[in-house]
Design a protein around this motif. Structure first.
Motif, mmCIF file in Angstrom:
data_model
loop_
_atom_site.group_PDB
_atom_site.id
_atom_site.type_symbol
_atom_site.label_atom_id
_atom_site.label_comp_id
_atom_site.label_asym_id
_atom_site.label_seq_id
_atom_site.Cartn_x
_atom_site.Cartn_y
_atom_site.Cartn_z
ATOM 1 N N UNK A 1 0.768 -1.204 -0.182
ATOM 2 C CA UNK A 1 0.138 0.220 0.584
ATOM 3 C C UNK A 1 1.646 1.283 -0.147
ATOM 4 N N UNK A 2 -0.129 2.767 -0.115
ATOM 5 C CA UNK A 2 0.964 3.697 -0.094
ATOM 6 C C UNK A 2 0.167 4.360 -0.216
ATOM 7 N N UNK A 3 -0.150 6.120 0.044
ATOM 8 C CA UNK A 3 -0.414 7.134 0.610
ATOM 9 C C UNK A 3 0.884 7.930 0.245
ATOM 10 N N UNK A 4 -0.131 9.514 -0.158
ATOM 11 C CA UNK A 4 1.162 10.722 0.049
ATOM 12 C C UNK A 4 0.012 11.946 0.777
ATOM 13 N N UNK A 5 1.049 12.578 1.439
ATOM 14 C CA UNK A 5 0.732 13.860 1.853
ATOM 15 C C UNK A 5 1.168 15.521 0.747
ATOM 16 N N UNK A 6 0.372 15.995 0.648
ATOM 17 C CA UNK A 6 0.267 17.257 -0.124
ATOM 18 C C UNK A 6 1.365 18.411 0.596
ATOM 19 N N UNK A 7 2.394 19.029 0.311
ATOM 20 C CA UNK A 7 1.976 20.330 1.428
ATOM 21 C C UNK A 7 3.556 20.218 1.668
ATOM 22 N N UNK B 1 14.911 17.806 6.635
ATOM 23 C CA UNK B 1 15.511 18.477 5.498
ATOM 24 C C UNK B 1 16.291 19.744 5.781
ATOM 25 N N UNK B 2 16.934 19.764 5.152
ATOM 26 C CA UNK B 2 17.570 21.554 5.586
ATOM 27 C C UNK B 2 16.336 22.788 5.015
ATOM 28 N N UNK B 3 15.642 22.749 4.074
ATOM 29 C CA UNK B 3 14.925 23.194 3.476
ATOM 30 C C UNK B 3 13.657 22.853 3.402
ATOM 31 N N UNK B 4 12.391 23.001 3.850
ATOM 32 C CA UNK B 4 11.520 22.306 3.083
ATOM 33 C C UNK B 4 11.377 21.824 2.595
ATOM 34 N N UNK B 5 10.326 20.982 2.124
ATOM 35 C CA UNK B 5 10.413 20.364 0.757
ATOM 36 C C UNK B 5 8.962 19.777 0.267
ATOM 37 N N UNK B 6 8.418 19.763 -1.276
ATOM 38 C CA UNK B 6 6.957 19.504 -1.101
ATOM 39 C C UNK B 6 6.956 17.785 -1.639
ATOM 40 N N UNK B 7 5.608 17.689 -0.827
ATOM 41 C CA UNK B 7 4.857 16.452 -1.350
ATOM 42 C C UNK B 7 5.858 15.291 -0.153
ATOM 43 N N UNK B 8 5.069 13.634 0.353
ATOM 44 C CA UNK B 8 5.718 13.343 1.248
ATOM 45 C C UNK B 8 5.266 11.854 1.018
#
Length: 638
Positions: free
Chosen positions: A271-277, A295-302
Motif C-alpha cells: 500500500x502507499x499514501x501521500x500527503x501534499x504540502x 531536511x535543510x529546507x522544506x520540501x514538497x510532498x511526502x
C-alpha cells in the motif's frame, strides 16, 4: 487484527465518554426533579472517534526519465560499525543503508540510564534493536533512495559503495565525531554519495546526499526513514504497545499514519499514501523510539509505503473474555511502514534523529535543531499525545506538567510506582473541598426527598384530574418543586468528576509516553508501562470502584425503578471499565486504584463530619425502672 489499534483506541475513548455519562447520571439522574437525561453519548463518541482527514492516496509515481544502464557490480561488500556510549550502528556498503541500530542509553537533561528491549529483566537484558529482522530480510532499510527512474533507484540501493573509512569498527567517545563517506560512480554517468557524520554524545547524525546524473543533481529524490523503527522484541501489539507509525509535519500540521488502518492494501499486501504540502520533517516510530529526518529546507510532498504480514507470537489473551475462557491468541498481523522524505541531492545536510521519544530529550533538542536548519523544529510532536485533534488540544498541555511532577516524585521516592501514589494522593487532596461540598449538597437533596415525593404525587393527581399546566395550583406546586431543587442542586458536585475526566486522558498519555515508567518495577509488577501480569490491579480497581460508589452519597432515588437503576449502575460501570482497562498500563491502573482508595477514605471522613446532630428519639417502655425518679404532675390553674 489490522484494525486492532484503531478499535482499541476508539473503545477506550468511547468507554471513557460513556463512563463520564454514567458517573454524571449516577449522581444526578435520579434526583426527584431532574428531567430525563437527553443522552448525546453516541454523538459525543462519534465526534471523539472521528478519523483524521484522509491522506491523499497516491501510487508510487515514476517520472519519465532516461534509464540508467548500470555496469556490473565489482565492489566487494563491507559493513562498518560505529560504537558510541549512546548507540551502535552498522552500515552496509550495499546501498549505504543501516542494517542495525541499537540504542544503549537514554541520556536527557533529567537523567542518564541504560535501556533494553521489551521483556528484559535483571538476568536477561536484551539489546534494543530498532530495525526489524523482517526489514533486513526484505532490504526495506533506512537511508534507501527513491527516484523517478527505476534503474537509478536500483543502482543507488543495490550496488556496493566504496567506504572512506578503512577500519570495520569505529569507536567514538562522548566528545568525538567521525565522518564516513560512501561513494558510487557508474559508467552510465550516475554518481551517488552519502556522507554520514556520527557524534559520540548526540542522537543526531548528519547525512549529506549527492545524487547526480551527467553532472546534474537528480530532482524529486526521497530518503527512506524506516521501515518500522521501534522495539521489535514486543510479543504482540495493541492499544498500549503500538506498532510503528509514520509521523510528519506537513503545512504545519501533524499527520500520523498507522499501518493497521491508514492504508488500503492490494492483493500483494502492499500500500502507499501521500500527503501534499511543505514537509518540515518526518519520521517513523512506536510508543517510545523513533527515527526522523529533518531536511535543510522544506520540501514538497511526502510518500508513505506499507506492507503487511502474519507472524506467530507467544500465547496472549487480548481481552478479559479470552482470559476467562482460556483461549489465547498465537498470531497477529504486523505492518511495516516507511516514510519517504523529500530531500535535496546537492550535498546539503539532512539531520537524522534516532533515539527515544522521551519528552525531556526531544524538547531539549528543539533549539539546537532549529538553529542548525534555520527554522523552528519541535520534535516533541514525535510523541503521540492523541490521534484525535480535539483531545490533543487539552491532553498535551496537561500531560507535560504531569510528566514533570512524576519525574520529580520519582527522584524523591526512588520508585515510579511510589511517585504515582504520591501524585494521586496530592491530586485527590486538592479535590477534597469539592467532594465535601458535593456530599453536603446530596445530603440536603436526600432530606428533601419525602417533600419532593409528596409534591410529585400532588402534581400527578392534578394531572389525572385534567388540570392544565398553566393552572395557578399547578404552577404553585412546580415553583415549590423548583425552589426545593435549586436549594439542594449539587452543581459543584460534578466538578471532581469533570476534573478527573481530562486528567484521566492526560495521565494515560503520560504513563504511555514516559520513559521513566517503561520497565519500571513496583512490587509484583515488572513494568508499569505494561499490563499487570497477574491482573490483580484490574480486579482491585473494579472492586475499589464498587466500594467507592456504594459509599458515595447520591441524590435520593424516589421510585423503586430509580433505586433499581442505581444499583445496576453501581455494578455496571465497574464491570464495563474492567473490560476496557484489561490491558491498560499498570501505572494507570495504580493511579485509578489508589485514587479510589483515597476517595473511599475521604468519603468516610466526610460522612463523619457531616453527621447530623439529631436529638435521641423518644423511647417507649413497657415498665418504669425501679430507680426512676418520680415527677409530680403540674396542676392546671385554668
Amino acid at each position: 487484527m489490522e484494525v486492532q489499534n484503531n478499535q482499541n483506541q476508539s473503545r477506550f475513548i468511547i468507554a471513557a465518554v460513556l463512563s463520564l455519562v454514567v458517573l454524571l447520571a449516577w449522581s444526578y439522574f435520579y434526583a426527584p426533579t431532574k428531567p430525563p437525561v437527553n443522552s448525546n453519548t453516541a454523538e459525543v463518541a462519534n465526534a471523539n472517534t472521528a478519523p483524521q482527514p484522509a491522506a491523499t492516496v497516491a501510487p508510487v509515481q515514476q517520472q519519465p526519465q532516461q534509464s540508467v544502464a548500470a555496469t556490473p557490480d565489482t565492489t566487494p561488500n563491507r559493513t562498518i560499525t560505529i560504537k558510541s556510549p549512546l548507540y551502535e550502528v552498522t552500515l552496509d556498503s550495499k546501498g549505504a543503508v543501516a542494517t542495525s541500530w541499537i540504542l544503549l542509553r537514554n541520556r536527557t537533561p533529567k537523567g542518564d540510564y541504560p535501556i533494553y528491549a521489551d521483556g528484559s529483566n535483571g538476568s536477561d537484558q536484551k539489546p534494543l534493536q530498532l530495525i526489524s529482522q523482517r526489514a533486513i530480510e526484505q532490504r526495506e532499510l533506512p537511508f534507501r533512495l527513491s527516484t523517478g527512474d527505476q534503474n537509478l533507484t536500483a543502482l543507488a540501493n543495490d550496488r556496493n559503495f566504496q567506504i572512506s573509512a578503512p577500519e570495520d569498527t569505529i569507536t567514538l567517545a562522548d566528545s568525538q565525531e567521525r565522518q564516513i563517506e560512501f561513494s558510487l560512480t557508474d559508467a552510465s554517468g550516475a554518481e551517488v554519495k552519502k556522507s554520514f557524520v556520527f557524534r559520540g554524545d548526540s542522537y543526531i547524525a548528519d547525512l549529506a546526499i549527492t545524487l547526480k546524473k551527467n553532472g546534474q543533481p537528480v530532482p524529486n529524490a526521497r530518503l527512506a526513514v524506516g521501515a518500522s523503527i521501534g522495539d521489535h522484541a514486543i510479543n504482540h501489539h495493541g492499544f498500549y504497545h503500538i506498532e510503528s507509525e509514520t509521523v510528519a509535519i506537513v503545512n504545519g500540521e501533524i499527520w500520523r499514519h498507522q499501518g493497521g488502518y491508514s492504508f488500503t492494501y492490494d492483493a500483494n499486501n502492499q500500500a502507499s499514501l501521500a500527503d501534499q504540502g511543505a514537509v518540515d520533517w518526518a519520521g517513523v516510530g512506536d510508543a517510545y523510539f523513533a527515527m526522523a529526518a529533518i531536511p535543510a529546507t522544506q520540501q514538497q510532498g511526502i510518500e508513505y509505503r506499507a506492507s503487511k504480514y502474519d507472524v506467530e507470537t507467544q500465547p496472549y489473551f487480548p481481552s478479559i473474555w479470552r482470559w476467562a475462557i482460556r483461549s489465547p491468541e498465537t498470531k497477529e498481523t504486523r505492518h511495516m511502514v516507511t516514510a519517504f522524505v523529500p530531500v535535496t541531492t546537492d550535498g546539503t545536510v539532512t539531520k537524522i534523529y534516532t533515539g527515544t521519544k522521551d519528552y525531556f530529550l526531544v524538547s531539549d533538542l528543539a533549539k539546537p535543531l532549529g538553529d542548525s536548519v534555520g527554522r523552528e523544529i519541535d520534535l516533541v510532536n514525535l510523541i503521540n499525545f492523541s490521534n484525535y485533534r480535539p483531545l490533543r488540544f487539552f491532553v498535551k498541555p496537561l500531560s507535560i506538567p504531569i510528566l514533570h511532577a512524576l519525574h520529580f516524585f520519582n527522584t524523591i521516592a526512588g520508585n515510579y510506582g511510589l511517585a504515582i501514589i504520591i501524585f494521586t494522593f496530592l491530586f485527590y487532596s486538592l479535590l477534597f473541598p469539592l467532594r465535601w461540598k458535593q456530599s453536603k449538597s446530596f445530603k440536603k437533596a436526600s432530606s428533601n426527598a419525602p417533600k419532593m415525593q409528596d409534591l410529585q404525587k400532588k402534581i400527578k393527581d392534578l394531572q389525572n384530574k385534567g388540570i392544565p399546566v398553566d393552572d395557578p395550583r399547578m404552577r404553585e406546586l412546580q415553583m415549590q418543586q423548583l425552589k426545593m431543587t435549586k436549594d439542594a442542586l449539587p452543581i459543584g458536585g460534578c466538578l471532581p468528576m469533570l476534573l478527573q475526566f481530562p486528567l484521566l486522558f492526560a495521565f494515560y498519555t503520560a504513563i504511555t509516553i514516559a520513559l521513566d515508567a517503561r520497565q519500571a518495577p513496583f512490587m509484583w509488577i515488572p513494568d508499569l508501562s505494561a499490563a499487570d501480569p497477574w491482573h490483580l490491579l484490574e480486579f482491585g480497581f473494579a472492586i475499589s470502584m464498587v466500594l467507592s460508589m456504594k459509599f458515595t452519597p447520591t441524590a435520593a432515588a424516589v421510585t423503586p425503578e430509580q433505586q433499581m437503576q442505581q444499583k445496576m449502575m453501581t455494578w455496571l460501570m465497574p464491570v464495563m471499565m474492567l473490560w476496557v482497562m484489561w490491558t491498560a498500563p499498570a501505572g494507570l491502573l495504580l493511579y485509578w486504584f489508589f485514587g479510589n482508595i483515597v476517595s473511599f477514605g475521604q468519603q468516610m471522613l466526610i460522612n463523619r463530619l457531616n453527621k447530623t446532630n439529631e436529638p435521641p428519639a423518644t423511647e417507649v417502655v413497657d415498665s418504669v425502672p425501679k430507680n426512676a425518679k418520680k415527677v409530680k404532675p403540674k396542676l392546671s390553674t385554668s
